[in-house]
Write an enzyme that holds these catalytic residues in place. Structure first.
Site, PDB file in Angstrom:
ATOM      1  N   HIS A 176      -3.114   1.142  -4.689  1.00  0.00           N
ATOM      2  CA  HIS A 176      -2.629  -0.132  -5.722  1.00  0.00           C
ATOM      3  C   HIS A 176      -2.806   0.072  -6.908  1.00  0.00           C
ATOM      4  CE1 HIS A 176      -1.304  -2.972  -1.842  1.00  0.00           C
ATOM      5  NE2 HIS A 176      -2.190  -2.809  -1.266  1.00  0.00           N
TER       6      HIS A 176
ATOM      7  N   HIS B 264      -6.797   4.380   6.143  1.00  0.00           N
ATOM      8  CA  HIS B 264      -6.293   4.003   5.429  1.00  0.00           C
ATOM      9  C   HIS B 264      -5.077   4.837   4.915  1.00  0.00           C
ATOM     10  CE1 HIS B 264      -4.936   1.827   2.227  1.00  0.00           C
ATOM     11  NE2 HIS B 264      -5.406   1.579   1.266  1.00  0.00           N
TER      12      HIS B 264
ATOM     13  N   MET C 120      -2.856  -7.805   5.731  1.00  0.00           N
ATOM     14  CA  MET C 120      -3.882  -7.987   5.831  1.00  0.00           C
ATOM     15  C   MET C 120      -3.077  -8.772   4.284  1.00  0.00           C
ATOM     16  SD  MET C 120      -6.583  -5.001   6.329  1.00  0.00           S
ATOM     17  CE  MET C 120      -7.051  -3.921   7.696  1.00  0.00           C
ATOM     18  N   SER C 121      -2.367  -9.285   4.057  1.00  0.00           N
ATOM     19  CA  SER C 121      -1.599  -9.435   2.528  1.00  0.00           C
ATOM     20  C   SER C 121      -0.104 -10.139   3.085  1.00  0.00           C
ATOM     21  CB  SER C 121      -1.014  -8.573   2.261  1.00  0.00           C
ATOM     22  OG  SER C 121      -0.003  -7.262   2.746  1.00  0.00           O
TER      23      SER C 121
ATOM     24  N   ASN D 177       1.606   2.821  10.984  1.00  0.00           N
ATOM     25  CA  ASN D 177       1.470   3.233  12.115  1.00  0.00           C
ATOM     26  C   ASN D 177       1.535   2.121  13.286  1.00  0.00           C
ATOM     27  OD1 ASN D 177      -0.303   1.206  11.003  1.00  0.00           O
ATOM     28  ND2 ASN D 177      -1.495   0.679  12.616  1.00  0.00           N
TER      29      ASN D 177
ATOM     30  N   SER E 161       1.007  -1.563   0.257  1.00  0.00           N
ATOM     31  CA  SER E 161       0.066   0.228   0.088  1.00  0.00           C
ATOM     32  C   SER E 161       0.864   1.072  -0.042  1.00  0.00           C
ATOM     33  CB  SER E 161      -0.662  -0.133   1.098  1.00  0.00           C
ATOM     34  OG  SER E 161      -2.042  -0.573   1.671  1.00  0.00           O
TER      35      SER E 161
ATOM     36  N   ALA F 198       2.358  -2.269   4.249  1.00  0.00           N
ATOM     37  CA  ALA F 198       2.178  -1.728   4.898  1.00  0.00           C
ATOM     38  C   ALA F 198       1.654  -2.245   5.936  1.00  0.00           C
ATOM     39  CB  ALA F 198       1.245  -0.464   4.689  1.00  0.00           C
TER      40      ALA F 198
ATOM     41  N   TYR G 191      -9.785  -9.432   1.351  1.00  0.00           N
ATOM     42  CA  TYR G 191     -10.889  -8.652   2.212  1.00  0.00           C
ATOM     43  C   TYR G 191     -11.787  -8.230   0.810  1.00  0.00           C
ATOM     44  CZ  TYR G 191      -7.316  -4.830   2.218  1.00  0.00           C
ATOM     45  OH  TYR G 191      -7.081  -4.044   1.700  1.00  0.00           O
ATOM     46  N   GLU G 192     -11.078  -7.989   0.222  1.00  0.00           N
ATOM     47  CA  GLU G 192     -11.815  -7.098  -1.883  1.00  0.00           C
ATOM     48  C   GLU G 192     -12.303  -7.914  -2.196  1.00  0.00           C
ATOM     49  OE1 GLU G 192      -8.531  -4.993  -4.270  1.00  0.00           O
ATOM     50  OE2 GLU G 192      -6.619  -6.086  -2.827  1.00  0.00           O
TER      51      GLU G 192
ATOM     52  N   HIS H 216      -6.030  -7.940  -2.552  1.00  0.00           N
ATOM     53  CA  HIS H 216      -6.310  -8.750  -0.852  1.00  0.00           C
ATOM     54  C   HIS H 216      -7.949  -9.666  -0.723  1.00  0.00           C
ATOM     55  CE1 HIS H 216      -3.798  -5.045  -0.563  1.00  0.00           C
ATOM     56  NE2 HIS H 216      -3.777  -5.473   0.295  1.00  0.00           N
TER      57      HIS H 216
HETATM   58  O1  LIG Z   1      -0.857  -4.865   3.024  1.00  0.00           O
HETATM   59  P1  LIG Z   1      -0.740  -4.216   2.094  1.00  0.00           P
HETATM   60  O2  LIG Z   1      -1.053  -3.798   0.939  1.00  0.00           O
HETATM   61  O3  LIG Z   1       0.911  -3.549   2.009  1.00  0.00           O
HETATM   62  O4  LIG Z   1      -1.972  -3.004   2.976  1.00  0.00           O
HETATM   63  C1  LIG Z   1      -1.652  -3.089   3.861  1.00  0.00           C
HETATM   64  O5  LIG Z   1      -2.507  -1.340   4.200  1.00  0.00           O
HETATM   65  C2  LIG Z   1      -4.151  -1.730   4.286  1.00  0.00           C
HETATM   66  C3  LIG Z   1      -4.672  -1.457   5.345  1.00  0.00           C
HETATM   67  O6  LIG Z   1      -4.462   0.756   5.497  1.00  0.00           O
HETATM   68  C4  LIG Z   1      -4.314  -2.982   4.210  1.00  0.00           C
HETATM   69  O7  LIG Z   1      -4.111  -3.607   2.516  1.00  0.00           O
HETATM   70  C5  LIG Z   1      -2.733  -3.566   4.661  1.00  0.00           C
HETATM   71  O8  LIG Z   1      -2.252  -5.038   4.271  1.00  0.00           O
HETATM   72  N1  LIG Z   2      -4.388  -5.127  10.278  1.00  0.00           N
HETATM   73  C1  LIG Z   2      -3.999  -4.297  10.022  1.00  0.00           C
HETATM   74  N2  LIG Z   2      -3.332  -3.945   9.224  1.00  0.00           N
HETATM   75  C2  LIG Z   2      -2.598  -3.006   8.534  1.00  0.00           C
HETATM   76  N3  LIG Z   2      -1.292  -2.170   7.342  1.00  0.00           N
HETATM   77  C3  LIG Z   2      -1.329  -1.078   7.435  1.00  0.00           C
HETATM   78  N4  LIG Z   2      -1.743  -0.644   9.204  1.00  0.00           N
HETATM   79  C4  LIG Z   2      -2.246  -1.855   9.600  1.00  0.00           C
HETATM   80  C5  LIG Z   2      -2.977  -1.656  11.073  1.00  0.00           C
HETATM   81  O1  LIG Z   2      -2.447  -1.925  11.806  1.00  0.00           O
HETATM   82  N5  LIG Z   2      -3.358  -3.506  11.220  1.00  0.00           N
END
Ligand SMILES: O=P(O)(O)O[C@H]1O[C@H](CO)[C@@H](O)[C@H]1O
Ligand SMILES: Nc1nc2[nH]cnc2c(=O)[nH]1
Length: 313
Positions: free
Chosen positions: A69, A284, A227-228, A251, A38, A124, A96-97, A94
């Protein structure tokens, strides 16, 4: 364009045929791949002589619907002279999409068929480890994936010839590549605390963690959470590709101490005032903004790492 449903035969021949018609010979067999997380698609701006191929032209690829993305592969060269052929995924999928796990990992399987031997997966992530500051890059040495352990695993399905039935993961995160990550940081003169090592926790999202969930994943041993990545790691290892994962801390996961509302009300009724910490919420937009601000260091690290990988041949 169709995506890959679970259990469906993947349309590799069609995808590879399109690429072989679009790409010049010096870009067709990338040695290294980058997956841009991200806000990190600028990692591909280290490439020269770039040819971008939109996912919409590639059978089996989905469309990345998350802000930060893009939906394209970028093929190009890194380094002096002839250059090292590299391919970057400018956006990922992902679950979740709404993408199936088969679609999430399909690009990784295509990259392996193009000849990629090493993959640098970036993301990220939120920091669970209180010692990790925003902007730190974490070289991932292990993962903790509750979805994989409880039936949401991209490798579920009938056994296939030439693939291991039970894929071992104890060495999934290549030690030789992690060594090169630290050598690359040294070569760039990065301060010691710019790069850490840790464990990535994979969660499905799209909700961010509650404080209790954050505490739970930290207690279970994870340093960062996102989440990836993990499905991609599994597919890459199943295809025999060496994996390196770099997480950018965007964060700190909010894990406040609980403040008792009962005590606050009792104090209020007794005419006393009680200090209350401001409540914080993650977005986000914050993740993307930090990703974009800090992408420069990640970009330099990835480019140097690729040079070191090529020099080891
Ligand atoms: O892992 P990437 O794709 O970098 O993205 C991260 O950022 C998104 C949440 O802000 C989620 O998709 C998390 O996995
Ligand atoms: N699950 C999760 N995904 C993220 N992607 C970027 N920051 C976060 C976070 O704090 N939690």
């Amino acid at each position: 364009m169709s995506t890959v449903a679970q259990g469906q035969t993947a349309p590799f021949a069609g995808t590879l045929d399109v690429l072989s018609r679009i790409l010049p010979a010096n870009l067709l067999k990338p040695r290294v791949a980058i997956v841009c997380g991200s806000g990190l698609s600028t990692l591909a701006s280290s490439l020269r002589d770039v040819v971008e191929v939109p996912y919409s032209s590639l059978e089996g690829f989905g469309k990345s619907t998350v802000e930060g993305h893009r939906s394209a592969l970028a093929f190009g060269l890194i380094g002096e002279g002839k250059g090292i052929p590299v391919v970057a995924m400018l956006g990922r999928f992902h679950p979740y999409e709404g993408h199936s796990l088969s679609t999430v990992v399909y690009p990784i399987r295509v990259l392996a068929r193009l000849g990629v031997r090493d993959i640098i997966i970036t993301n990220a992530a939120g920091a669970l480890n209180p010692n990790l500051d925003v902007g730190t890059i974490v070289s991932i040495q292990d993962h903790l994936a509750l979805p994989n352990l409880t039936g949401f695993n991209p490798l579920l399905g009938p056994a296939r010839p030439n693939y291991p039935r039970f894929l071992p993961l104890s060495t999934a995160y290549s030690r030789p590549l992690r060594r090169l990550v630290f050598l690359a940081a040294h070569a760039l003169g990065l301060p010691r605390d710019a790069l850490a090592e840790g464990t990535y926790a994979w969660v499905s999202g799209p909700t961010y963690e509650t404080p209790a969930e954050g505490r739970y994943m930290r207690a279970a041993g994870a340093d960062v959470i996102g989440m990836s990545t993990v499905p991609e790691v599994l597919a890459a290892r199943e295809e025999g590709v060496n994996v390196c994962v770099l997480s950018l801390v965007t964060n700190k996961v909010v894990i406040p101490e609980y403040e008792s509302v009962r005590e606050a009300v009792e104090a209020e009724l007794a005419g006393r005032t009680v200090e209350q910490a401001p409540e914080a919420e993650l977005s986000h937009e914050e993740v993307l903004s930090v990703g974009q601000q800090k992408a420069g260091v990640m970009k330099a690290l990835v480019a140097k790492l690729i040079e070191l990988i090529a020099a080891e041949q």
